[in-house]
Enzyme design. Structure first.
Site, PDB file in Angstrom:
ATOM      1  CG  ASP A 232     -92.963  11.725 -16.492  1.00  0.00           C
ATOM      2  OD1 ASP A 232     -92.323  12.786 -16.896  1.00  0.00           O
ATOM      3  OD2 ASP A 232     -92.462  11.089 -15.854  1.00  0.00           O
TER       4      ASP A 232
ATOM      5  NE  ARG B 124     -92.478   2.762  -9.407  1.00  0.00           N
ATOM      6  CZ  ARG B 124     -91.895   3.594 -10.133  1.00  0.00           C
ATOM      7  NH1 ARG B 124     -91.337   4.689  -9.467  1.00  0.00           N
ATOM      8  NH2 ARG B 124     -91.578   3.667 -11.303  1.00  0.00           N
TER       9      ARG B 124
ATOM     10  CG  HIS C 288     -74.704  14.588 -22.105  1.00  0.00           C
ATOM     11  ND1 HIS C 288     -74.863  13.167 -21.904  1.00  0.00           N
ATOM     12  CD2 HIS C 288     -73.425  14.840 -22.000  1.00  0.00           C
ATOM     13  CE1 HIS C 288     -73.592  12.835 -21.892  1.00  0.00           C
ATOM     14  NE2 HIS C 288     -72.685  13.565 -22.162  1.00  0.00           N
ATOM     15  CG  ASP C 289     -74.727  19.429 -27.276  1.00  0.00           C
ATOM     16  OD1 ASP C 289     -73.490  19.591 -27.836  1.00  0.00           O
ATOM     17  OD2 ASP C 289     -75.752  19.505 -28.054  1.00  0.00           O
ATOM     18  CB  ILE C 290     -70.049  21.192 -27.047  1.00  0.00           C
ATOM     19  CG1 ILE C 290     -70.742  21.903 -27.563  1.00  0.00           C
ATOM     20  CG2 ILE C 290     -69.662  19.957 -27.809  1.00  0.00           C
ATOM     21  CD1 ILE C 290     -70.269  22.817 -28.771  1.00  0.00           C
ATOM     22  N   PRO C 291     -69.637  22.243 -23.782  1.00  0.00           N
ATOM     23  CG  PRO C 291     -67.920  22.278 -22.576  1.00  0.00           C
ATOM     24  CD  PRO C 291     -68.379  21.645 -23.909  1.00  0.00           C
TER      25      PRO C 291
ATOM     26  CD  GLN D 274     -87.071   4.485 -12.206  1.00  0.00           C
ATOM     27  OE1 GLN D 274     -85.879   4.245 -12.596  1.00  0.00           O
ATOM     28  NE2 GLN D 274     -87.455   5.780 -12.383  1.00  0.00           N
TER      29      GLN D 274
ATOM     30  CE  LYS E 183     -88.908  13.983 -13.292  1.00  0.00           C
ATOM     31  NZ  LYS E 183     -88.756  13.743 -14.698  1.00  0.00           N
TER      32      LYS E 183
ATOM     33  N   GLY F 291     -93.403   9.597  -9.883  1.00  0.00           N
ATOM     34  CA  GLY F 291     -94.133   9.727 -11.096  1.00  0.00           C
ATOM     35  C   GLY F 291     -95.269   8.807 -11.284  1.00  0.00           C
TER      36      GLY F 291
ATOM     37  CE  LYS G 179     -83.040  12.226 -16.592  1.00  0.00           C
ATOM     38  NZ  LYS G 179     -84.509  12.523 -16.807  1.00  0.00           N
TER      39      LYS G 179
HETATM   40  O1  C5P Z   1     -92.606   6.914 -13.032  1.00  0.00           O
HETATM   41  P1  C5P Z   1     -91.408   6.953 -12.248  1.00  0.00           P
HETATM   42  O2  C5P Z   1     -91.735   7.414 -10.518  1.00  0.00           O
HETATM   43  O3  C5P Z   1     -90.404   5.945 -12.438  1.00  0.00           O
HETATM   44  O4  C5P Z   1     -90.950   8.421 -12.702  1.00  0.00           O
HETATM   45  C1  C5P Z   1     -89.305   9.009 -12.440  1.00  0.00           C
HETATM   46  C2  C5P Z   1     -89.456  10.063 -13.039  1.00  0.00           C
HETATM   47  O5  C5P Z   1     -88.037  10.508 -12.765  1.00  0.00           O
HETATM   48  C3  C5P Z   1     -89.134  10.146 -14.581  1.00  0.00           C
HETATM   49  O6  C5P Z   1     -89.710  11.515 -14.993  1.00  0.00           O
HETATM   50  C4  C5P Z   1     -87.794   9.875 -15.061  1.00  0.00           C
HETATM   51  O7  C5P Z   1     -87.605  10.565 -16.221  1.00  0.00           O
HETATM   52  C5  C5P Z   1     -87.181  10.686 -14.042  1.00  0.00           C
HETATM   53  N1  C5P Z   1     -85.624  10.407 -13.620  1.00  0.00           N
HETATM   54  C6  C5P Z   1     -85.344   8.885 -13.228  1.00  0.00           C
HETATM   55  N2  C5P Z   1     -84.083   8.726 -13.110  1.00  0.00           N
HETATM   56  C7  C5P Z   1     -83.041   9.618 -13.063  1.00  0.00           C
HETATM   57  C8  C5P Z   1     -83.462  10.850 -13.515  1.00  0.00           C
HETATM   58  C9  C5P Z   1     -84.910  11.245 -13.682  1.00  0.00           C
HETATM   59  O8  C5P Z   1     -86.162   8.216 -13.252  1.00  0.00           O
HETATM   60  N3  C5P Z   1     -81.761   9.298 -12.849  1.00  0.00           N
END
Ligand code: C5P
Length: 254
Positions: free
Chosen positions: A22, A196, A75-78, A205, A44, A225, A73
């Site tokens: 990120d 974490r 998310h739109d029409i099929p 989170q 990722k 992340g 992620k």
């Molecule tokens: O920094 P952190 O560990 O919170 O990062 C989590 C990563 O996972 C971010 O890139 C976030 O976009 C992604 N993510 C999330 N929850 C989801 C899907 C993806 O935190 N349900």
């Protein structure tokens, strides 16, 4: 440490760690890859990096010889999701995702589009569904989104839809993993962000556990992340995540 048989097969602990790149520059992304690759199984690429560096940047990350999960992620029409999924899978990413709330037809369109590439030159990417973001609490889901049932039931129902649509797995919080595993069985991949280590802050989170707890409850992959990318020393933070998980799992045949 080799772990037992779920969707990630006989993966080692390292294979199960996905690091979220990120950041907004390719140089920062590549230096994170170089610093952490001994402790990380997959990287990722999410919206921030992809919208900054596009497909050429994505290819530059993959040219380091690492597997990539492209977290856009969809998310739109099929039809739109079907066509976008085909374009993204053809880059050679190992995993990409769509929102389960796009519905069964949308998820099936993505799965079929990527599946149809299997016979071509592109490697088969896993397509997984985002259930409910790990940053959302039960209160927010109920009062803002109007979803009355308990989060664990909502997430499990979405995971079952994803399976029915032919997706390879889902993204969910560690709190819902055991319910999804029970409902969807062993061959279905579960990816858990919102993890974490004990030494890191929770940030934005809400539904969090440690990476080891997530794997012990049945997750195949954990997404880490900020605990690593915002650390002064990402190399040793990633190594600490790996050794923490191994210590937490002990001799458990997870
Ligand atoms: O920094 P952190 O560990 O919170 O990062 C989590 C990563 O996972 C971010 O890139 C976030 O976009 C992604 N993510 C999330 N929850 C989801 C899907 C993806 O935190 N349900």
């Amino acid at each position: 440490m080799a772990l037992g048989n779920r969707a990630a097969g006989s993966a080692t602990t390292r294979d199960r760690i996905i690091l979220a790149l990120d950041v907004s520059s390719l140089a920062d992304a590549l230096s994170l890859v170089k610093a952490t690759r001994e402790s990380v199984g997959m990287y990722k690429v999410g919206m921030e990096l992809f919208y900054s560096v596009g497909i050429p940047g994505l290819r530059a990350v993959m040219s380091e010889g690492v597997s990539v999960f492209l977290d856009l992620k969809l998310h739109d029409i099929p039809t739109t999701v079907e066509r976008a999924s085909r374009v993204l899978a053809a880059t050679g990413v190992a995993m990409l995702n769509v929102h389960c709330l796009g519905g069964l037809r949308m998820m099936k369109a993505a799965a079929d589009a990527v599946g149809s590439l299997q016979d071509g030159s592109a490697r088969h990417a896993k397509v997984i569904g985002v259930t409910v973001l790990t940053s959302l609490s039960q209160d927010e889901v109920t009062s803002e989104l109007g979803i009355e049932r308990p989060l664990v039931d909502q997430v499990t129902a979405l995971a079952l839809n994803a399976k029915k649509a032919g997706l390879d797995g889902v993204v969910a919080s560690p709190w819902e993993v055991s319910s999804i595993r029970k409902a969807c069985g062993d061959g279905f991949a579960i990816v858990t962000p919102g993890v974490r280590p004990r030494w890191a802050g929770v940030d934005d989170q809400r539904r969090v556990t440690t990476p080891g707890e997530a794997i012990r409850s049945g997750a195949d992959y954990v997404v880490v992340g900020r605990a690593v990318t915002r650390d002064k020393d990402p190399r040793s933070a990633a190594a600490r995540v790996l050794t923490d998980i191994e210590a937490e799992l002990g001799e458990c045949e997870c």
